[in-house]
Design a protein around this motif. Structure first.
Motif, PDB file in Angstrom:
ATOM      1  N   ARG A 227      39.331  37.278  33.792  1.00 36.54           N
ATOM      2  CA  ARG A 227      38.209  37.982  33.880  1.00 36.54           C
ATOM      3  C   ARG A 227      38.349  38.332  34.651  1.00 36.54           C
ATOM      4  O   ARG A 227      37.944  40.363  33.790  1.00 36.54           O
ATOM      5  CB  ARG A 227      36.912  36.912  33.823  1.00 36.54           C
ATOM      6  CG  ARG A 227      36.795  36.039  32.741  1.00 36.54           C
ATOM      7  CD  ARG A 227      34.706  34.852  33.786  1.00 36.54           C
ATOM      8  NE  ARG A 227      35.772  34.301  34.474  1.00 36.54           N
ATOM      9  CZ  ARG A 227      34.961  33.680  35.431  1.00 36.54           C
ATOM     10  NH1 ARG A 227      33.674  33.303  34.631  1.00 36.54           N
ATOM     11  NH2 ARG A 227      35.346  33.030  36.117  1.00 36.54           N
ATOM     12  N   VAL A 228      38.784  38.605  35.804  1.00 37.52           N
ATOM     13  CA  VAL A 228      38.896  39.556  36.725  1.00 37.52           C
ATOM     14  C   VAL A 228      40.046  40.967  36.546  1.00 37.52           C
ATOM     15  O   VAL A 228      40.038  42.329  36.275  1.00 37.52           O
ATOM     16  CB  VAL A 228      39.814  39.514  38.399  1.00 37.52           C
ATOM     17  CG1 VAL A 228      39.936  40.527  38.956  1.00 37.52           C
ATOM     18  CG2 VAL A 228      38.150  38.456  38.369  1.00 37.52           C
ATOM     19  N   MET A 229      41.355  40.091  35.415  1.00 35.12           N
ATOM     20  CA  MET A 229      41.859  41.269  34.810  1.00 35.12           C
ATOM     21  C   MET A 229      41.262  41.503  34.141  1.00 35.12           C
ATOM     22  O   MET A 229      41.858  43.239  34.017  1.00 35.12           O
ATOM     23  CB  MET A 229      43.351  40.415  34.111  1.00 35.12           C
ATOM     24  CG  MET A 229      44.325  41.117  34.056  1.00 35.12           C
ATOM     25  SD  MET A 229      45.772  40.314  33.386  1.00 35.12           S
ATOM     26  CE  MET A 229      45.406  39.592  31.963  1.00 35.12           C
ATOM     27  N   LEU A 230      40.426  40.999  33.066  1.00 40.99           N
ATOM     28  CA  LEU A 230      40.136  42.558  32.045  1.00 40.99           C
ATOM     29  C   LEU A 230      39.357  42.785  31.662  1.00 40.99           C
ATOM     30  O   LEU A 230      38.818  44.653  31.554  1.00 40.99           O
ATOM     31  CB  LEU A 230      39.234  41.211  30.777  1.00 40.99           C
ATOM     32  CG  LEU A 230      38.406  41.261  29.952  1.00 40.99           C
ATOM     33  CD1 LEU A 230      40.090  41.782  28.972  1.00 40.99           C
ATOM     34  CD2 LEU A 230      37.879  40.150  29.049  1.00 40.99           C
TER      35      LEU A 230
ATOM     36  N   LYS B 195      38.025  39.468  43.812  1.00 44.47           N
ATOM     37  CA  LYS B 195      39.399  38.688  43.565  1.00 44.47           C
ATOM     38  C   LYS B 195      39.554  37.882  44.762  1.00 44.47           C
ATOM     39  O   LYS B 195      40.851  37.121  44.663  1.00 44.47           O
ATOM     40  CB  LYS B 195      40.325  39.563  42.929  1.00 44.47           C
ATOM     41  CG  LYS B 195      41.622  38.823  42.232  1.00 44.47           C
ATOM     42  CD  LYS B 195      42.596  40.174  41.660  1.00 44.47           C
ATOM     43  CE  LYS B 195      42.948  41.258  41.629  1.00 44.47           C
ATOM     44  NZ  LYS B 195      43.939  41.499  41.282  1.00 44.47           N
ATOM     45  N   LYS B 196      40.029  38.699  45.694  1.00 38.43           N
ATOM     46  CA  LYS B 196      40.113  38.006  46.919  1.00 38.43           C
ATOM     47  C   LYS B 196      39.282  37.476  48.218  1.00 38.43           C
ATOM     48  O   LYS B 196      39.558  36.491  48.884  1.00 38.43           O
ATOM     49  CB  LYS B 196      40.570  39.752  48.340  1.00 38.43           C
ATOM     50  CG  LYS B 196      41.995  40.155  48.092  1.00 38.43           C
ATOM     51  CD  LYS B 196      41.948  41.535  48.727  1.00 38.43           C
ATOM     52  CE  LYS B 196      42.640  42.682  48.873  1.00 38.43           C
ATOM     53  NZ  LYS B 196      42.895  42.988  49.909  1.00 38.43           N
ATOM     54  N   ASP B 197      37.951  36.664  46.889  1.00 35.23           N
ATOM     55  CA  ASP B 197      37.329  35.912  47.679  1.00 35.23           C
ATOM     56  C   ASP B 197      36.272  36.159  49.011  1.00 35.23           C
ATOM     57  O   ASP B 197      36.071  35.453  49.765  1.00 35.23           O
ATOM     58  CB  ASP B 197      37.909  34.602  47.487  1.00 35.23           C
ATOM     59  CG  ASP B 197      37.834  33.366  46.871  1.00 35.23           C
ATOM     60  OD1 ASP B 197      37.891  33.990  45.928  1.00 35.23           O
ATOM     61  OD2 ASP B 197      39.051  33.167  46.298  1.00 35.23           O
ATOM     62  N   CYS B 198      36.474  37.355  48.894  1.00 34.97           N
ATOM     63  CA  CYS B 198      35.564  38.278  49.751  1.00 34.97           C
ATOM     64  C   CYS B 198      33.839  38.933  49.038  1.00 34.97           C
ATOM     65  O   CYS B 198      33.376  39.505  49.729  1.00 34.97           O
ATOM     66  CB  CYS B 198      36.445  39.891  50.371  1.00 34.97           C
ATOM     67  SG  CYS B 198      37.281  39.111  51.131  1.00 34.97           S
TER      68      CYS B 198
END
Length: 156
Positions: A5-8, A74-77
Motif C-alpha cells: 500500500r505504501v509503495m502504491l 513507512k518507518k512506523d513514526c
C-alpha cells in the motif's frame, strides 16, 4: 500488505507530482494560445498565469509534504512531532491554495463582467477546503496520539 500500500501511494504521489509539474509547464503554452485567440484578454495573461502557477506550486508542495509523511509512516513514526508538522503543513499548503484561488476570482471579477472559469475555481476552493480540513483533523489525531504516547511512557 502495508509495504504494498505504501509503495502504491508513493508511486501515485510521484506520478501526480510529475503530472502537475508538466501541466504547470504546459500552462505557459496554453495561456499564450488563449491570448492569441482572444486578444481582448491578453492583458490578463501574465497575472492569471502567475497566480495559477502558484496554485500548482502550493499543490506540489502539499504533495511533497505528503510524501515525507508517507516515509515517516513507512518507518512506523506515526505518533511523532515530524508527522504532526507534516500533516499541518499539508493543510496549510491547501489553505494557501485557497487564498490564491480567491485572488484569481477577485482579479477576474475586476477585469470581466462574468467568467465561466470562476465556476471551476469555486469548485477548486471547495475541494481544497475539504482536503485541508481532513489533514488538520489527522494532525489533531496524531497530536492526541503523541500526548497519549508521552503519558504512557511516563507511567512505565
Amino acid at each position: 500488505m502495508k509495504k504494498f500500500r505504501v509503495m502504491l501511494v508513493e508511486i501515485s504521489l510521484l506520478i501526480l507530482i510529475a503530472s502537475l509539474l508538466i501541466l504547470a509547464y504546459k500552462l505557459v503554452n496554453i495561456s499564450g494560445m488563449v491570448s492569441s485567440l482572444y486578444p481582448e484578454f491578453s492583458n490578463m495573461r501574465y497575472p492569471l498565469l502567475i497566480l495559477l502557477e502558484f496554485v500548482f506550486l502550493v499543490t506540489v508542495l502539499a504533495l511533497i509534504f505528503g510524501f515525507s509523511c508517507l516515509i515517516l509512516y513507512k518507518k512506523d513514526c506515526i505518533f511523532d512531532k515530524r508527522m504532526y508538522r507534516g500533516l499541518q503543513n499539508i493543510g496549510l499548503s491547501f489553505i494557501a491554495g485557497i487564498f490564491l484561488m480567491i485572488l484569481i476570482i477577485f482579479y477576474t471579477n475586476l477585469n470581466l463582467s462574468a467568467s465561466i472559469t470562476n465556476v471551476f475555481i469555486y469548485f477548486g476552493i471547495f475541494i481544497y477546503l475539504i482536503i485541508s480540513q481532513i489533514f488538520f483533523i489527522l494532525s489533531d489525531l496524531v497530536s492526541e496520539g503523541i500526548s497519549l504516547k508521552e503519558e504512557n511512557d511516563l507511567t512505565i
